[in-house]
Design a protein around this motif. Structure first.
Motif, PDB file in Angstrom:
ATOM      1  N   VAL A 164       0.858  -1.188   0.000  1.00 61.94           N
ATOM      2  CA  VAL A 164       0.000   0.000   0.000  1.00 61.94           C
ATOM      3  C   VAL A 164       0.893   1.237   0.000  1.00 61.94           C
ATOM      4  N   ASP A 165       0.321   2.340  -0.463  1.00 60.06           N
ATOM      5  CA  ASP A 165       1.078   3.591  -0.501  1.00 60.06           C
ATOM      6  C   ASP A 165       1.418   4.046   0.914  1.00 60.06           C
ATOM      7  N   LEU A 166       2.674   4.422   1.129  1.00 58.96           N
ATOM      8  CA  LEU A 166       3.141   4.757   2.472  1.00 58.96           C
ATOM      9  C   LEU A 166       2.432   5.982   3.024  1.00 58.96           C
ATOM     10  N   LEU A 167       2.363   7.059   2.246  1.00 64.92           N
ATOM     11  CA  LEU A 167       1.730   8.282   2.736  1.00 64.92           C
ATOM     12  C   LEU A 167       0.227   8.102   2.899  1.00 64.92           C
ATOM     13  N   GLY A 168      -0.379   7.316   2.027  1.00 69.35           N
ATOM     14  CA  GLY A 168      -1.800   7.033   2.183  1.00 69.35           C
ATOM     15  C   GLY A 168      -2.081   6.268   3.461  1.00 69.35           C
TER      16      GLY A 168
END
Length: 429
Positions: A164-168
């Motif tokens: 999954v996207d880290l910042l998300g």
């Protein structure tokens, strides 16, 4: 009585009119010779012929066609058709009107029938469409529920989730404007922009969390057996520990939630070692990265097999502590500093206390401490780099386990927010 054609009627009518005109002219000439001259107006008492009244024509005999007025020449366009022709035209118009009326009635009757059929067809189509729509909605809802069920079951069984996207992930997990939430978001931004960590793989949060994150990366990267494991047969380690070194207390070994299996501990340990060796050799020997990833996903979706891997790693840690403890007792060659640190604790001053107070609780009520993560990296011959987000802006933000490692060792990374549960950061340059 037979009807003649219009052309025949017209020819007879023309001949008849010519005869009547000749007869009328003769009669008119005869009548004029009988009347006195003053009847003509011009010679009576000096009357003006131009202003004198014109003589009236002689009356026509019954049934005869009257002659044309004086000085009038009938034109062909103003001639009235004969009665037979008018009767024929009237009958034609009547036939046309009758045919038009019959056609309209037929069309109306046909339209009524077609209208009824069309209405029935439309009603049937609307009903079928409504039922199909209801059926489609029911099937779609059933398929969605089944898909959600399978997805929940798959996610529930998979202990390591997809990237999954880290910042998300940071935005979802750390909402709000509290001091801790802001601190964590800043730490995740640091990882994203300066450490080239773009994605994250979430690891199931239980007391096997560290072992799962480390072993998953070792297998998914295709890291081979450590050198010392290739030199020894790890399947014989339980026998060696039990018989050669006389560690009868191994029967008190706990397999996570299973406590104190007694005499069965030896057989279960051997099965755990076989599972570890078989799967490690198979997965590390797979050269295709995608296929190796699928094998790892399958392995880490089988809870019983997965737990056997972790118990095998726990036993190898115990075996290494026993070896180091014997070296310290016999004052043999120096041992790594991490063993001195581990045995210096009051709760793990010897291998038995280490097993009873630390190893037996791993997977049940406790997880690995930092000194045990040092030991884990040492026996697996990997450098474990841990990003400790709760230590952001300190020297302990990035730490390596063990701190004494060799250059040829492979490197894996972990990410933690509390030193208890760990996730897998994915580095993309």
């Amino acid at each position: 009585m037979t009807l003649r054609s219009p052309s025949c009627l017209y020819t007879s009518w023309f001949d008849l009119r010519q005869n009547l005109a000749s007869l009328g002219g003769v009669l008119l000439l005869t009548e004029n010779t009988k009347q006195p001259p003053h009847k003509f107006g011009g010679d009576r008492e000096g009357g003006d012929p131009a202003t004198s009244p014109r003589p009236r024509p002689a009356p026509c005999p019954p049934g005869a066609v009257p002659p044309p007025p004086h000085g009038h020449r009938p034109m062909a366009s103003t001639r009235r058709p004969p009665a037979g022709l008018r009767a024929l035209a009237g009958s034609g118009r009547h036939e046309v009107q009758s045919w038009t009326r019959a056609t309209k009635q037929s069309l109306c009757l046909m339209w009524q029938k077609v209208k009824i059929q069309l209405m029935l067809s439309m009603s049937f189509l609307v009903t079928v469409f409504w039922y199909c729509r209801r059926l489609y909605g029911f099937l779609a809802q059933l398929l969605k529920r089944w898909s959600d069920y399978l997805q929940r079951k798959l996610i529930k069984n998979r202990s390591v989730l997809a990237e999954v996207d880290l910042l998300g992930y940071s935005a979802r997990e750390w909402k709000g404007e509290t001091k801790q939430a802001k601190h964590m978001r800043e730490a995740y931004n640091e990882l994203f922009w300066n450490c080239h960590i773009k994605y994250l793989r979430q690891v199931k949060k239980d007391n096997y969390c560290v072992l799962r994150a480390v072993l998953f990366q070792i297998l998914s990267q295709g890291i081979p057996f450590p050198s010392w494991m290739r030199e020894r047969d790890i399947l014989k380690l339980p026998e060696k520990l039990l018989y050669s070194q006389g560690c009868n207390w191994i029967q008190q070994y706990s397999f996570g939630p299973e406590r104190y299996t007694g005499p069965n501990a030896f057989g279960k340990l051997r099965k755990c070692m076989e599972t570890l060796k078989t799967n490690w050799i198979e997965i590390s020997g797979t050269k295709d990265h995608e296929e190796r990833g699928n094998l790892c996903n399958t392995l880490f979706s089988d809870e019983s097999k997965e737990h056997r891997l972790y118990e095998a790693i726990k036993f190898i840690m115990l075996y290494e502590v026993v070896e180091a403890y014997e070296q310290i007792k016999n004052r043999e060659e120096p041992i790594p500093h991490l063993f001195s640190r581990l045995l210096a604790r009051d709760t793990s001053s010897d291998p038995l206390s280490f097993m009873m107070n630390h190893l037996n609780s791993i997977g049940d009520s406790g997880c690995l401490d930092q000194v045990e993560i040092f030991l884990l990296g040492y026996l697996l011959e990997v450098k474990i780099r841990v990003y400790r987000l709760h230590r952001f802006n300190t020297e302990e933000f990035q730490v390596n386990y063990p701190d004494e490692y060799r250059r040829e060792w492979n490197e894996i990374s972990l990410l933690t927010e509390d030193d208890r549960y760990y996730h897998i950061p994915v580095i993309r340059t």
